[in-house]
Design a protein around this motif. Sequence first.
Motif, short mmCIF file in Angstrom:
data_model
loop_
_atom_site.label_atom_id
_atom_site.label_comp_id
_atom_site.label_asym_id
_atom_site.label_seq_id
_atom_site.Cartn_x
_atom_site.Cartn_y
_atom_site.Cartn_z
N VAL A 13 78.04 79.20 14.50
CA VAL A 13 77.83 78.53 13.27
C VAL A 13 76.32 78.08 13.25
O VAL A 13 76.16 76.98 14.08
CB VAL A 13 78.75 77.53 12.81
N ASP A 14 75.40 78.54 12.73
CA ASP A 14 74.20 78.14 13.06
C ASP A 14 73.58 77.12 11.71
O ASP A 14 73.75 77.40 10.73
CB ASP A 14 73.18 79.12 12.80
N THR A 15 73.20 75.87 12.28
CA THR A 15 73.02 74.74 11.19
C THR A 15 71.60 74.97 10.64
O THR A 15 71.43 74.39 9.54
CB THR A 15 73.41 73.32 11.73
N GLY A 16 70.86 75.90 11.39
CA GLY A 16 69.37 75.61 11.02
C GLY A 16 68.52 74.67 11.69
O GLY A 16 67.22 74.53 11.54
N HIS A 17 69.19 73.86 12.19
CA HIS A 17 68.69 72.72 13.04
C HIS A 17 68.98 72.53 14.54
O HIS A 17 68.89 71.62 15.11
CB HIS A 17 69.01 71.29 12.47
N ASN A 18 69.14 73.87 14.98
CA ASN A 18 69.42 73.90 16.44
C ASN A 18 68.03 73.97 17.30
O ASN A 18 67.05 74.23 16.81
CB ASN A 18 70.21 75.26 16.65
N PHE A 19 68.45 73.45 18.39
CA PHE A 19 67.25 73.35 19.34
C PHE A 19 66.91 74.81 19.70
O PHE A 19 67.65 75.79 19.91
CB PHE A 19 67.90 72.85 20.66
N PRO A 20 65.44 75.22 19.60
CA PRO A 20 64.79 76.59 19.87
C PRO A 20 65.47 76.97 21.19
O PRO A 20 65.61 78.22 21.36
CB PRO A 20 63.45 76.39 19.70
N GLU A 21 65.39 76.18 22.13
CA GLU A 21 65.48 76.53 23.76
C GLU A 21 67.11 77.22 23.65
O GLU A 21 67.33 77.90 24.40
CB GLU A 21 65.63 75.39 24.75
N VAL A 22 67.73 76.36 22.85
CA VAL A 22 69.35 76.84 23.15
C VAL A 22 69.56 78.37 22.26
O VAL A 22 70.02 79.15 22.74
CB VAL A 22 70.22 75.82 22.52
N LEU A 23 68.88 78.17 20.95
CA LEU A 23 68.86 79.50 20.34
C LEU A 23 68.21 80.79 21.24
O LEU A 23 68.83 81.97 21.19
CB LEU A 23 68.28 79.48 19.02
N GLY A 24 67.46 80.53 22.01
CA GLY A 24 66.56 81.41 22.80
C GLY A 24 67.60 81.87 23.87
O GLY A 24 67.74 83.03 24.19
N TYR A 25 68.28 81.01 24.65
CA TYR A 25 69.01 81.20 25.50
C TYR A 25 70.41 82.11 25.01
O TYR A 25 70.98 83.05 25.50
CB TYR A 25 69.67 79.98 26.08
N ARG A 26 70.96 81.76 23.84
CA ARG A 26 72.01 82.47 23.20
C ARG A 26 71.82 83.90 22.83
O ARG A 26 72.50 84.87 23.18
CB ARG A 26 72.33 81.96 21.62
N ASP A 27 70.53 84.18 22.39
CA ASP A 27 70.15 85.56 22.17
C ASP A 27 69.98 86.35 23.63
O ASP A 27 70.24 87.48 23.38
CB ASP A 27 68.66 85.51 21.22
N ARG A 28 69.32 85.67 24.48
CA ARG A 28 69.21 86.54 25.76
C ARG A 28 70.34 86.65 26.55
O ARG A 28 70.77 87.79 26.95
CB ARG A 28 68.46 85.36 26.96
N THR A 29 71.46 85.83 26.25
CA THR A 29 72.99 86.02 26.78
C THR A 29 73.39 87.29 26.20
O THR A 29 74.22 88.02 26.71
CB THR A 29 73.65 84.74 26.92
N VAL A 30 73.48 87.27 24.84
CA VAL A 30 74.12 88.44 24.24
C VAL A 30 73.47 89.65 24.42
O VAL A 30 74.21 90.72 24.66
CB VAL A 30 73.97 88.10 22.62
#
Length: 311
Positions: free
Chosen positions: A74-91
């Motif tokens: 559930v993406d709030t649109g105010h997530n930390f960029p570092e965390v979103l980058g990690y999420r996408d790399r992991t997927v």
Amino acid sequence: MTTVATVEEGTASPYALSHLDALESEAVHIFREVAGEFEKPVILFSGGKDSILMLHLALKAFAPAPVPFTLLHVDTGHNFPEVLGYRDRTVARHGLRLHVASVQDYIDRGVLKERPDGTRNPLQTVPLTEKIQSERFDAVFGGGRRDEEKARAKERVFSLRDEFSQWDPRRQRPELWNLYNGRHAPGEHVRVFPLSNWTELDVWQYIAREGVELPEIYYAHEREVFRRGDMWLTAGEWGGPKDGERVEKRLVRYRTVGDMSCTGAVDSDADTIEKVITEIAASRLTERGATRADDKLSEAAMEDRKREGYF
């Protein structure tokens, strides 16, 4: 006459599991139990440490086969960029499928409205529950732990939710001898918490043992932050800082990760996992109690969100 072998006093049984091994074994059992009982489970995955640990355990539970679950954020649109980058790399690394429920989409459509304080964490309930219903997920893995907050302390491992994703304490089932009842009516689903019996310290000790990679914001780093109340917050599009709130560069790290508007950093020089473990072992505040403003909106903030269908 039957002779029973005994273990000499002061020596451990060679067959006894360590504390972390016992927690791992329990979580693996829960993942496999869900795979056997439900048709379409999903793992809530934000890129935070607890969801990272859940995915690591799921990978272990089914190796060498792939994880038989998809992921949901559930993406709030105010997530930390570092965390979103990690999420996408992991997927991408594990070849997983990720569903994203966007709070911003609901705001753009006029279904949800921005809050005056800028935080979007309380706005996640509608996107989450509608995604569960539209995709017909019947089991939803969450990373909640009983040591985090009092509303979570009384949660079952299998938590039944009605057709509106709401939680009714009177309908929860006993869980004796690690037996889990996943029975549910059409339209209902079960929230599953495989980390229920873990503590924050357990999580970090296990991550250290397994060599699990985390987003860098969990370790001490210099960051521009400002003070609001008793928390150091990161400036961003969500509306901070306000007049009179001065931005300064400090050495900080994050104990938990959520919406930038309500997730505070802590002063820390713990730039290695060993230093983080030492720091947590000496702490007397839970991570949410110390760094999550959304849990301080009222005495029953988390309980209210659970009844509405978010947690």
